[in-house]
Design a protein around this motif. Structure first.
Motif, short mmCIF file in Angstrom:
data_model
loop_
_atom_site.label_atom_id
_atom_site.label_comp_id
_atom_site.label_asym_id
_atom_site.label_seq_id
_atom_site.Cartn_x
_atom_site.Cartn_y
_atom_site.Cartn_z
N LEU A 180 3.98 -12.73 -6.07
CA LEU A 180 3.05 -12.25 -5.06
C LEU A 180 2.48 -13.47 -4.34
O LEU A 180 2.03 -14.41 -4.98
CB LEU A 180 1.91 -11.45 -5.69
N THR A 181 2.50 -13.43 -3.01
CA THR A 181 2.02 -14.59 -2.25
C THR A 181 1.59 -14.16 -0.86
O THR A 181 1.74 -12.99 -0.48
CB THR A 181 3.14 -15.65 -2.15
N ASP A 182 1.06 -15.11 -0.11
CA ASP A 182 0.79 -14.91 1.31
C ASP A 182 1.55 -15.97 2.12
O ASP A 182 1.25 -16.19 3.29
CB ASP A 182 -0.71 -14.97 1.62
N ASP A 183 2.52 -16.60 1.49
CA ASP A 183 3.34 -17.64 2.11
C ASP A 183 4.63 -17.02 2.65
O ASP A 183 5.61 -16.87 1.92
CB ASP A 183 3.65 -18.72 1.07
N GLY A 184 4.60 -16.67 3.92
CA GLY A 184 5.74 -16.01 4.53
C GLY A 184 6.99 -16.88 4.59
O GLY A 184 8.11 -16.38 4.45
N LYS A 185 6.80 -18.17 4.78
CA LYS A 185 7.95 -19.07 4.87
C LYS A 185 8.70 -19.15 3.54
O LYS A 185 9.93 -19.06 3.50
CB LYS A 185 7.49 -20.47 5.29
N LEU A 186 7.95 -19.29 2.45
CA LEU A 186 8.59 -19.34 1.14
C LEU A 186 9.28 -18.01 0.83
O LEU A 186 10.41 -18.00 0.31
CB LEU A 186 7.56 -19.65 0.05
N ALA A 187 8.62 -16.92 1.16
CA ALA A 187 9.22 -15.60 0.91
C ALA A 187 10.53 -15.45 1.66
O ALA A 187 11.52 -14.96 1.12
CB ALA A 187 8.23 -14.50 1.33
N HIS A 188 10.55 -15.89 2.91
CA HIS A 188 11.78 -15.80 3.72
C HIS A 188 12.90 -16.62 3.08
O HIS A 188 14.05 -16.17 2.99
CB HIS A 188 11.51 -16.30 5.13
N ALA A 237 -7.65 -9.61 -5.52
CA ALA A 237 -7.58 -8.26 -4.95
C ALA A 237 -7.97 -8.24 -3.48
O ALA A 237 -7.55 -7.33 -2.74
CB ALA A 237 -8.48 -7.32 -5.74
N HIS A 238 -8.76 -9.22 -3.03
CA HIS A 238 -9.22 -9.24 -1.64
C HIS A 238 -8.29 -10.05 -0.73
O HIS A 238 -8.51 -10.10 0.48
CB HIS A 238 -10.64 -9.82 -1.56
N MET A 239 -7.30 -10.68 -1.31
CA MET A 239 -6.41 -11.54 -0.51
C MET A 239 -5.26 -10.73 0.08
O MET A 239 -4.87 -9.69 -0.45
CB MET A 239 -5.86 -12.67 -1.38
N ALA A 240 -4.72 -11.23 1.18
CA ALA A 240 -3.63 -10.53 1.87
C ALA A 240 -2.28 -10.92 1.26
O ALA A 240 -1.42 -11.51 1.92
CB ALA A 240 -3.67 -10.85 3.36
N GLU A 264 0.84 -1.19 0.00
CA GLU A 264 0.00 0.00 0.00
C GLU A 264 0.87 1.24 0.00
O GLU A 264 2.02 1.22 0.46
CB GLU A 264 -0.94 0.03 1.21
N ASP A 265 0.34 2.32 -0.55
CA ASP A 265 1.06 3.59 -0.57
C ASP A 265 0.03 4.69 -0.77
O ASP A 265 -0.91 4.54 -1.56
CB ASP A 265 2.10 3.60 -1.69
N SER A 266 0.21 5.78 -0.06
CA SER A 266 -0.78 6.87 -0.12
C SER A 266 -0.66 7.70 -1.40
O SER A 266 -1.60 8.41 -1.77
CB SER A 266 -0.62 7.79 1.10
N ARG A 267 0.49 7.61 -2.07
CA ARG A 267 0.69 8.45 -3.26
C ARG A 267 0.89 7.65 -4.55
O ARG A 267 0.47 8.07 -5.61
CB ARG A 267 1.91 9.36 -3.05
N GLU A 268 1.55 6.50 -4.42
CA GLU A 268 1.90 5.74 -5.62
C GLU A 268 0.97 4.54 -5.83
O GLU A 268 0.40 4.00 -4.88
CB GLU A 268 3.34 5.21 -5.49
N ARG A 269 0.85 4.13 -7.08
CA ARG A 269 0.12 2.91 -7.41
C ARG A 269 1.03 1.72 -7.11
O ARG A 269 2.21 1.72 -7.47
CB ARG A 269 -0.27 2.92 -8.89
N THR A 270 0.48 0.70 -6.45
CA THR A 270 1.28 -0.46 -6.06
C THR A 270 0.95 -1.67 -6.94
O THR A 270 -0.05 -1.68 -7.66
CB THR A 270 1.05 -0.85 -4.59
N VAL A 271 1.79 -2.70 -6.83
CA VAL A 271 1.56 -3.92 -7.60
C VAL A 271 0.24 -4.59 -7.21
O VAL A 271 -0.39 -5.24 -8.04
CB VAL A 271 2.73 -4.90 -7.44
N LEU A 272 -0.19 -4.41 -5.97
CA LEU A 272 -1.46 -5.01 -5.56
C LEU A 272 -2.65 -4.32 -6.21
O LEU A 272 -3.73 -4.91 -6.34
CB LEU A 272 -1.60 -4.99 -4.03
N ASP A 273 -2.47 -3.07 -6.62
CA ASP A 273 -3.55 -2.36 -7.30
C ASP A 273 -3.82 -2.93 -8.69
O ASP A 273 -4.84 -2.61 -9.30
CB ASP A 273 -3.21 -0.86 -7.42
N LEU A 274 -2.92 -3.76 -9.19
CA LEU A 274 -3.10 -4.38 -10.49
C LEU A 274 -4.03 -5.60 -10.43
O LEU A 274 -4.51 -6.06 -11.46
CB LEU A 274 -1.75 -4.83 -11.06
N LEU A 275 -4.25 -6.10 -9.22
CA LEU A 275 -5.00 -7.34 -9.07
C LEU A 275 -6.51 -7.11 -9.10
O LEU A 275 -7.01 -6.11 -8.62
CB LEU A 275 -4.63 -8.02 -7.75
N GLU A 276 -7.21 -8.10 -9.68
CA GLU A 276 -8.66 -8.09 -9.71
C GLU A 276 -9.19 -9.21 -8.81
O GLU A 276 -8.43 -10.11 -8.43
CB GLU A 276 -9.15 -8.29 -11.15
#
Length: 250
Positions: A116-124, A96-99, A80-92
């Protein structure tokens, strides 16, 4: 993974809206669990054994999500960003509703592969400096990139802050010609991810990157059929290879 989870969390993750929107669905008796209308959106349910339906449609819950995005220029790698468009803004919807969150980052003016994922272990595992996950970039660079640059990059480059990078593999696709203002085209594989690293490595040898695109990260290669801004879920084979954690060799 927990055996039971909150119903609203499962529905939000499955793309049925925000938690407040899901509360409205529950209020309208549009959500059933095992055939019974639910009054409490916070009800604990088991997504593996309980049959959840929204407006008569069965919910197919996927514990975690993995998207390959071809990041376009002009958007930032943030949630998220208050001024810039983010990669999550590209999602439909439903994504778009997922964390979801980006694994690592690409500069605003850099294109290419972003997971893009919600898998913290893989990201780490992918981002851990100890893992040395290889990342390959295609770049266009001012002037002539030649064998002397390859030798410097293979030894490690001293950046502007004194940091010496790990050895990197530089492949020259097209040699530039300064007299014709013709840029060099290269591929560069690095084993770390310092701030603006690719650009700073070329600055260190007196050259400038004019276009940058990430084409692979570990075993994951950017789908050539994805236009900038497009995305798709990873295949099971891609995911298994990525989870395998095999380090790339230069």
């Amino acid at each position: 993974m927990k055996t039971t989870q909150r119903l609203d969390k499962i529905l939000a993750h499955s793309g049925y809206g925000t938690r407040s929107e899901i509360k409205l669905l529950v209020k309208r008796h549009a959500v059933t669990v095992n055939g019974k209308a639910i009054k409490d959106s916070g009800l604990q349910v088991n997504p593996d054994t309980d049959q959840i339906e929204v407006e008569g449609e069965k919910v197919h819950f996927q514990a975690q999500t993995y998207l390959m995005l071809n990041k376009p220029q002009g958007v930032i790698s943030a949630t998220e960003d208050s001024r810039e468009r983010t990669v999550l803004d590209l999602l439909e919807p439903p994504f778009a509703h997922m964390a979801l969150f980006p694994v690592g980052r690409l500069d605003k003016d850099t294109e290419g592969l972003l997971l893009l994922t919600d898998d913290g272990k893989l990201a780490h595992n992918l981002l851990s400096p100890k893992k040395h996950v290889a990342k390959t970039y295609y770049a266009e660079v001012t002037g002539l990139v030649d064998e002397s640059d390859q030798a410097v990059f293979a030894q490690g480059v001293e950046l502007d802050d004194g940091y010496v990078t790990m050895p990197a593999k530089l492949v020259i696709l097209v040699a530039g010609d300064p007299s014709l203002l013709k840029n060099s085209k290269i591929e560069l594989t690095i084993m770390e991810g310092k701030f603006h690293q690719v650009k700073r490595m070329f600055i260190a040898v007196g050259k400038k990157v004019t276009f940058l695109k990430r084409i692979s990260m570990g075993s994951l290669k950017l789908d050539e059929y994805l236009a900038p801004g497009e995305y798709r879920e990873l295949t099971e084979d891609e995911l298994q290879q990525l989870r395998g954690g095999k380090e790339n060799e230069l």
